[in-house]
Design a protein around this motif. Structure first.
Motif, PDB file in Angstrom:
ATOM      1  N   SER A  17       0.832  -1.208   0.000  1.00 13.32           N
ATOM      2  CA  SER A  17       0.000   0.000   0.000  1.00 13.32           C
ATOM      3  C   SER A  17       0.862   1.252   0.000  1.00 13.32           C
ATOM      4  O   SER A  17       0.565   2.227  -0.706  1.00 13.32           O
ATOM      5  N   GLU A  18       1.935   1.230   0.766  1.00 13.44           N
ATOM      6  CA  GLU A  18       2.843   2.378   0.828  1.00 13.44           C
ATOM      7  C   GLU A  18       3.499   2.618  -0.529  1.00 13.44           C
ATOM      8  O   GLU A  18       3.656   3.765  -0.960  1.00 13.44           O
ATOM      9  N   TRP A  75       0.907   4.283  -2.680  1.00 15.18           N
ATOM     10  CA  TRP A  75       0.670   5.643  -2.174  1.00 15.18           C
ATOM     11  C   TRP A  75       1.733   6.595  -2.706  1.00 15.18           C
ATOM     12  O   TRP A  75       1.434   7.723  -3.106  1.00 15.18           O
ATOM     13  N   ARG A  76       2.981   6.152  -2.694  1.00 10.51           N
ATOM     14  CA  ARG A  76       4.090   6.989  -3.155  1.00 10.51           C
ATOM     15  C   ARG A  76       3.896   7.402  -4.616  1.00 10.51           C
ATOM     16  O   ARG A  76       4.071   8.570  -4.975  1.00 10.51           O
ATOM     17  N   TYR A  85      -5.718   3.524   2.017  1.00  4.46           N
ATOM     18  CA  TYR A  85      -4.327   3.989   2.048  1.00  4.46           C
ATOM     19  C   TYR A  85      -3.897   4.472   0.665  1.00  4.46           C
ATOM     20  O   TYR A  85      -3.309   5.552   0.516  1.00  4.46           O
ATOM     21  N   LEU A 142       2.175   5.743  10.668  1.00  2.93           N
ATOM     22  CA  LEU A 142       2.440   6.160   9.288  1.00  2.93           C
ATOM     23  C   LEU A 142       1.144   6.234   8.487  1.00  2.93           C
ATOM     24  O   LEU A 142       0.910   7.196   7.742  1.00  2.93           O
ATOM     25  N   PHE A 143       0.285   5.235   8.655  1.00  8.05           N
ATOM     26  CA  PHE A 143      -0.996   5.190   7.946  1.00  8.05           C
ATOM     27  C   PHE A 143      -1.841   6.423   8.286  1.00  8.05           C
ATOM     28  O   PHE A 143      -2.359   7.118   7.398  1.00  8.05           O
ATOM     29  N   ARG A 202      -0.393   9.529   6.711  1.00 11.42           N
ATOM     30  CA  ARG A 202      -0.680   9.598   5.270  1.00 11.42           C
ATOM     31  C   ARG A 202      -2.107  10.115   5.045  1.00 11.42           C
ATOM     32  O   ARG A 202      -2.348  10.941   4.164  1.00 11.42           O
TER      33      ARG A 202
END
Length: 588
Positions: free
Chosen positions: A362-363, A366-367, A392, A468-469, A472
């Motif tokens: 997911s990260e 997201w990026r 996310y 972090l989630f 974001r």
């Protein structure tokens, strides 16, 4: 004798080579026939009716399965994009006079049902007719049929109207019996994805959130049926309490749920009357497979502007380790990078239909969404689910649009590692021993329980993921972190509820998302293109193998039970740190 053996061997080899060549030619011939039949343009006759069969199951997009086509099997899985596109083409085509909804067994999540229903309402604005006919309406098909000008039912038929019910499976007792303990690490009071491994019933928090979103979805359905059928919402709920599925057909007419009792031949005669077709002539019918190949009556855009619709559908995997079905983060990242670098692409609609999955995957996505947004507008269109990891990957967009019945939110993280010590030692008689160079070298070994230090490390990792989630989400939604945390805790919301909480900007479907993307990009003329590109017949034939074929068979056989089965099947492939929903909701 040697010459005889030599000639015999040569003959055998020759026969094998000829057999292989003929087999290849045969497969290519069949493939060519299938490909040409599926890709040829459909010619529409005057006074045609689009027969929309409400049978089978619906997914966001469907990649045709060559193996099933070659062996003549159809699994009854339809693409939402094909259904919506076909309704739109039927509206625009002057030769198509109306739509007949043929109700049957239809498995479809709430937001997709709402998207189809809204498309049918839009179709009605053209002045063309919609009629519905069925012997046995499921609640899902009746929800769609209620928008019709006339709802007809077989005199011996049934009509589903009973309300919603959800069910979660629990595995704790099974795991106890086989000697497996699931070691759980999570953040979020409502993050209930781990409950099947630790309990035999829903926690109070999970029961609270599930009841809330079930009420929200049902309330939306009741309100829409009430408006179409002109029946008060209170009366519809009273009818649901009686479970109309088991009532005589005459009562459906008396209560206003349906308009008339008809046999199939009478419906055919009625359709001929609506289309001014002579009684002795055949009715011109078009089915979904025909409509997919009908050309749209719109001028070809010459601006060179592209509005990209990118579909992210399924469970989010980790890197290239994700399963055949679902979202491959590395592939999605590469695709989004290409869209970012393509100057002809003026805006991107990111269509998310995912219950989440790997926190790491997911990260990664997201990026790429964040980088893409720096170059061009990114509008998220939420499908049935955009929850946990699905939220996310959506939260960084410029604008988020969801259906009222979309399931979203679930901002939380969990991890799990099984301890199979009792299974291995006591039940199977398997014992392990070994050496290590450092104190925590064997962290994650399933043959023993975690130590206190290892437990603390895992929990700290999950806590970090949650921080972090939520950060974001706070950055993407331009909200304080504390406000995000107040509505996070892993809680699931419907799109309607999420809009009130500012997790969603607007309620609507994919067409609205496309319109907003064009507005943000300040373009009037453009071509809508869908990504990732679907495979052509031969590419799909070469890449599908038996796995995709067997998955399609399982999905057809298991129906609504397929997703729980698939989830259990992919546990071994998934990251230990997850951001995902524990359930899938289907209206029957």
């Amino acid at each position: 004798m040697k010459d005889f053996l030599k000639y015999m061997l040569a003959a055998i080899v020759g026969v094998c080579i000829v057999g292989v060549v003929f087999a290849i030619i045969g497969v290519m011939s069949i493939a060519g026939m299938v490909a040409s039949s599926s890709g040829s343009e459909t010619k529409v006759s005057d006074n045609s009716v689009f027969i929309l069969n409400l049978k089978g199951s619906v997914e966001e997009r469907v990649q045709p399965n060559p193996l099933s086509q070659l062996v003549g099997e159809e699994f009854g899985t339809y693409g939402l994009d094909d259904i919506l596109g076909s309704i739109k083409k039927a509206k625009d085509n002057e030769k198509i006079k109306g739509i007949c909804l043929d109700a049957g067994a239809f498995v479809c999540p709430p937001a997709s049902l709402e998207e189809i229903r809204n498309a049918l309402k839009d179709f009605k604005e053209s002045g063309k007719f919609i009629v519905a006919y069925g012997g046995n309406y499921l609640q899902s098909t009746y929800y769609l049929a209620s928008v019709a000008d006339k709802v007809a039912i077989n005199p011996q038929g049934s009509l589903g109207w009973h309300g919603l019910a959800t069910q979660t499976y629990f595995l704790k007792d099974l795991l106890d019996k086989i000697g497996v303990e699931m070691q759980i690490f999570r953040v979020g009071t409502y993050k209930s994805a781990v409950e099947p491994y630790t309990s035999t019933e829903m926690s109070p928090a999970n029961r609270e959130q599930t009841q809330a979103f079930a009420n929200s979805i049902w309330g939306q359905m009741v309100d829409e049926v009430a408006a179409s059928r002109r029946i008060p919402a209170d009366s519809l709920n009273a009818l649901a309490d009686r479970n109309m599925d088991l009532q005589p057909a005459e009562l459906y007419i008396k209560t206003g749920l349906a308009d008339t009792l008809m046999y199939q031949d009478e419906m055919l005669a009625y359709l001929k009357q609506l289309t001014e077709t002579d009684e002795d002539d055949a009715l011109n019918k078009l089915y979904l497979e025909d409509m997919v190949n009908v050309q749209r009556n719109v001028p070809k855009d010459k601006s060179g502007n592209v509005l990209a619709v990118y579909y992210a559908t399924g469970t989010i995997g980790s890197g290239e380790l994700s399963a055949d079905e679902g979202i491959h983060p590395e592939k999605v990242a590469k695709d989004l990078r290409r869209l970012r670098e393509d100057e002809s692409v003026k805006a991107v609609v990111f269509r998310v239909n995912s219950p989440g999955g790997s926190a790491f995957g997911s990260e990664e996505i997201w990026r790429e969404i964040t980088l893409l947004k720096e170059q061009k507008p990114v509008i998220v269109s939420m499908g049935d689910y955009a929850a946990s990891g699905g939220y996310y990957i959506a939260c960084a967009a410029d604008w988020i649009i969801a259906q009222p019945t979309t399931l979203t939110g679930s901002i939380g993280i969990f991890g799990y590692i099984p301890n199979a010590e009792k299974l291995l030692n006591d039940k199977l008689g398997i014992h392990f021993d070994g050496v290590k160079t450092n104190k925590l070298s064997d962290l994650g070994d399933i043959s023993r329980p975690f130590t206190e230090e290892e437990t603390a490390l895992m929990q700290n990792m999950v806590n970090h993921g949650y921080e972090l989630f939520t950060q974001r989400c706070a950055d993407g939604r331009k909200m304080p972190v504390d406000e995000i945390k107040r509505i996070a805790e892993g809680r699931v919301w419907t799109g309607k509820m999420a809009k009130d909480l500012k997790l969603v900007d607007e309620l609507g479907g994919i067409d609205r998302a496309i319109a907003v993307a064009a507005e943000r990009a300040e373009i009037e003329n453009y071509t809508v293109m869908s990504y990732p590109k679907q495979e052509d017949f031969f590419s799909s034939l070469l890449s599908s193998g038996t796995d995709r074929y067997l998955s399609a068979r399982l999905k057809a056989e298991l129906g609504a039970l397929y997703e729980p089965f698939r989830y259990l099947q992919t546990i071994k492939e998934s990251d230990r740190i997850q951001a995902r929903l524990p359930f899938m909701i289907t209206i029957k």
